[in-house]
Design a protein around this motif. Structure first.
Motif, short mmCIF file in Angstrom:
data_model
loop_
_atom_site.label_atom_id
_atom_site.label_comp_id
_atom_site.label_asym_id
_atom_site.label_seq_id
_atom_site.Cartn_x
_atom_site.Cartn_y
_atom_site.Cartn_z
N SER A 1 26.70 -31.40 -52.74
CA SER A 1 27.19 -31.18 -51.97
C SER A 1 28.32 -32.62 -51.51
O SER A 1 27.60 -33.88 -51.92
CB SER A 1 25.62 -32.00 -51.01
N GLU A 2 29.07 -32.08 -50.24
CA GLU A 2 29.86 -33.70 -49.76
C GLU A 2 28.95 -35.04 -49.50
O GLU A 2 27.94 -34.60 -48.94
CB GLU A 2 30.41 -33.50 -48.73
N GLY A 3 29.23 -35.94 -50.06
CA GLY A 3 28.62 -37.38 -49.71
C GLY A 3 28.15 -37.68 -50.50
O GLY A 3 27.85 -39.15 -50.81
N ASP A 4 27.70 -36.51 -51.95
CA ASP A 4 26.97 -37.08 -53.15
C ASP A 4 27.37 -37.84 -53.88
O ASP A 4 27.37 -38.64 -54.79
CB ASP A 4 26.53 -35.79 -53.90
N SER A 5 29.15 -38.18 -53.78
CA SER A 5 29.93 -38.40 -54.72
C SER A 5 30.84 -39.27 -53.73
O SER A 5 31.36 -38.93 -52.26
CB SER A 5 30.87 -37.79 -55.31
N PRO A 6 32.02 -40.75 -53.83
CA PRO A 6 32.17 -41.14 -53.30
C PRO A 6 33.25 -40.50 -52.84
O PRO A 6 34.77 -40.80 -51.59
CB PRO A 6 32.95 -42.43 -53.64
N LEU A 7 34.15 -39.76 -53.63
CA LEU A 7 35.34 -38.76 -54.05
C LEU A 7 34.62 -37.74 -52.81
O LEU A 7 33.61 -36.70 -53.08
CB LEU A 7 35.59 -38.74 -54.51
N PRO A 8 36.09 -36.67 -52.47
CA PRO A 8 35.26 -35.22 -51.92
C PRO A 8 36.07 -34.18 -53.33
O PRO A 8 36.25 -33.84 -53.53
CB PRO A 8 36.48 -35.05 -51.48
N GLY A 9 34.77 -33.69 -52.83
CA GLY A 9 34.47 -32.17 -53.53
C GLY A 9 33.33 -31.34 -53.81
O GLY A 9 32.10 -32.43 -54.27
N THR A 10 33.02 -30.60 -54.68
CA THR A 10 31.53 -30.10 -54.83
C THR A 10 31.87 -28.95 -55.75
O THR A 10 33.50 -28.04 -55.33
CB THR A 10 31.06 -30.17 -53.62
N VAL A 11 31.23 -28.42 -56.72
CA VAL A 11 31.38 -27.30 -57.54
C VAL A 11 31.04 -25.77 -56.39
O VAL A 11 31.84 -25.08 -56.59
CB VAL A 11 29.76 -27.33 -58.33
N TYR A 12 30.49 -26.22 -55.50
CA TYR A 12 30.19 -25.14 -54.66
C TYR A 12 31.87 -24.67 -53.42
O TYR A 12 31.89 -23.79 -53.88
CB TYR A 12 29.36 -24.94 -53.56
N ALA A 13 32.17 -25.74 -53.46
CA ALA A 13 33.70 -25.00 -52.72
C ALA A 13 34.93 -24.90 -53.48
O ALA A 13 35.74 -24.10 -53.20
CB ALA A 13 33.98 -26.79 -52.30
N THR A 14 34.45 -25.56 -54.66
CA THR A 14 35.94 -24.83 -55.30
C THR A 14 35.55 -23.25 -56.13
O THR A 14 36.64 -22.45 -56.06
CB THR A 14 35.47 -26.08 -56.94
N ALA A 15 34.05 -23.64 -56.11
CA ALA A 15 33.57 -21.21 -56.63
C ALA A 15 34.20 -21.28 -54.84
O ALA A 15 34.79 -19.80 -55.33
CB ALA A 15 32.80 -21.26 -56.21
N GLU A 16 33.96 -21.08 -54.30
CA GLU A 16 34.46 -20.79 -53.00
C GLU A 16 36.44 -20.01 -52.49
O GLU A 16 36.53 -19.65 -52.64
CB GLU A 16 34.05 -21.97 -51.68
N GLU A 17 36.83 -21.61 -53.24
CA GLU A 17 38.71 -21.33 -52.98
C GLU A 17 39.06 -20.81 -54.00
O GLU A 17 39.43 -19.80 -53.96
CB GLU A 17 39.00 -22.94 -53.09
N ILE A 18 38.21 -20.72 -55.02
CA ILE A 18 38.61 -19.42 -56.64
C ILE A 18 38.50 -18.19 -55.88
O ILE A 18 38.99 -17.15 -55.73
CB ILE A 18 37.65 -19.19 -57.00
N ASN A 19 36.86 -17.63 -55.08
CA ASN A 19 37.08 -16.99 -54.28
C ASN A 19 37.83 -16.56 -53.10
O ASN A 19 38.83 -15.03 -52.68
CB ASN A 19 35.16 -16.23 -53.51
N ARG A 20 37.97 -16.74 -52.56
CA ARG A 20 40.07 -17.42 -51.64
C ARG A 20 41.41 -16.10 -52.33
O ARG A 20 41.62 -16.22 -51.72
CB ARG A 20 39.79 -18.22 -50.31
N ARG A 21 41.38 -17.69 -53.21
CA ARG A 21 42.26 -17.17 -53.92
C ARG A 21 42.98 -15.30 -55.10
O ARG A 21 43.32 -15.35 -55.62
CB ARG A 21 42.62 -17.99 -55.31
N GLY A 22 41.22 -14.99 -55.00
CA GLY A 22 41.42 -13.25 -55.47
C GLY A 22 40.69 -14.03 -56.82
O GLY A 22 40.84 -12.49 -57.42
N GLY A 23 40.25 -14.96 -57.07
CA GLY A 23 39.27 -14.90 -57.80
C GLY A 23 37.26 -14.28 -58.08
O GLY A 23 37.26 -14.86 -56.68
#
Length: 291
Positions: free
Chosen positions: A45-67
């Motif tokens: 979840s966002e906030g678990d790390s001082p930097l933005p990003g999660t594995v779920y957000a990466t996967a969702e963006e892959i889906n949006r890009r056609g993968g």
């Protein structure tokens, strides 16, 4: 057999350490080819790390890009979690085409100035999630790749394997994954699986961009030559499609130079420069094999 690793839409890919940074960029670029990409990381979840990003957000963006993005929470310091990751890939896909070993524990204090004995001892954590985790992921991925009859393993690395960069712990970790690529390539060659270590340049990651913003003068001029995190993914895609891939196996490659050779451009249409002239040459290993 040609050493072209499938067509993008048919590929099964694992990218470790892909919540953010280089791993996220690589996963997005490979996902954009239509691949199914398993992305690993610890951030749920966002906030678990001082930097933005999660594995779920990466996967969702892959889906949006056609993968197809598949998020998998993995702590790469835990071998059983890594084993479970590749068991999941085997059960769901029955194969693996590309493994990108990118997971890296970036400890606080890595870029502090001064001798290593005045820095935190925790800097050697890069030898666990980084050096060691590259070996473990490759170990559990090995049977899937070998059974496939073709494939590609990429260890993400940097010029720190050849020059002094952030001290001996970081340098040792990068030099180690470079040598692993050479030695793993010997074992994988009968199975038509290529292994390379890929030196990335300065990347426009979340961490780097925060550093640029905090001290613009310190990075004056560097930002203009920095690569997007997706550039490395585009280079990996080009390598996987290269009929001469097996001729590169076992080598340490500079991403910018491979990009120039194979016609890869960054997301802004530019071709990042190689930093070989001032950071050094990749190592050349002996061809001797002692079993």
């Amino acid at each position: 057999m040609e050493a072209i690793v499938g067509l993008g839409a048919n590929r099964v890919v694992v990218v470790t350490g892909a919540s953010r940074g280089a791993g996220k960029g690589i996963a997005l670029a490979l996902g954009a080819t239509g691949a199914k990409v398993y992305v690993t990381g610890r951030t749920r979840s966002e906030g678990d790390s001082p930097l933005p990003g999660t594995v779920y957000a990466t996967a969702e963006e892959i889906n949006r890009r056609g993968g197809v993005g598949v998020p998998v929470i993995v702590d790469h310091s835990d071998d059983e979690q890594v084993r479970a990751l590749f068991d999941q890939v085997k059960q769901e896909e029955g194969r693996l085409d590309i493994l990108v070993n990118n997971a890296l524990n970036v400890p606080d204090g890595l870029t502090l100035k001064g001798p290593f004995w005045e820095k935190p001892l925790s800097l050697q954590d890069v030898l666990d999630v980084g050096m060691r985790s590259t070996y473990v992921s490759s170990y559990f991925a090995g049977p899937l790749l070998a059974a496939n009859g073709e494939g590609l393993v990429v260890n993400t690395s940097s010029f720190g394997g050849a020059c002094y960069m952030h001290g001996p712990a970081y340098g040792a970790g990068k030099a180690a994954v470079d040598k692993m690529a050479h030695d793993m390539a010997v074992d994988f060659r009968p199975h038509n699986v290529a292994v390379v270590s890929l030196w990335m340049g300065l990347l426009k990651t979340e961490r780097t961009m925060a550093a640029f913003a905090a001290d613009p003068a310190a990075y004056d001029g560097l930002a203009a030559t920095a690569e997007s995190p997706e550039f490395t993914g585009r280079v990996i895609d080009a390598l996987a499609r290269d009929p001469e891939l097996m001729n590169r196996s076992g080598r340490v490659l500079i991403g910018a130079e491979v990009g120039e050779e194979l016609g890869v451009v960054d997301v802004d249409g530019n071709r990042p420069p190689s930093h070989r002239p001032f950071l050094g040459n990749p190592p050349v290993f002996s061809e001797t094999v002692v079993d």
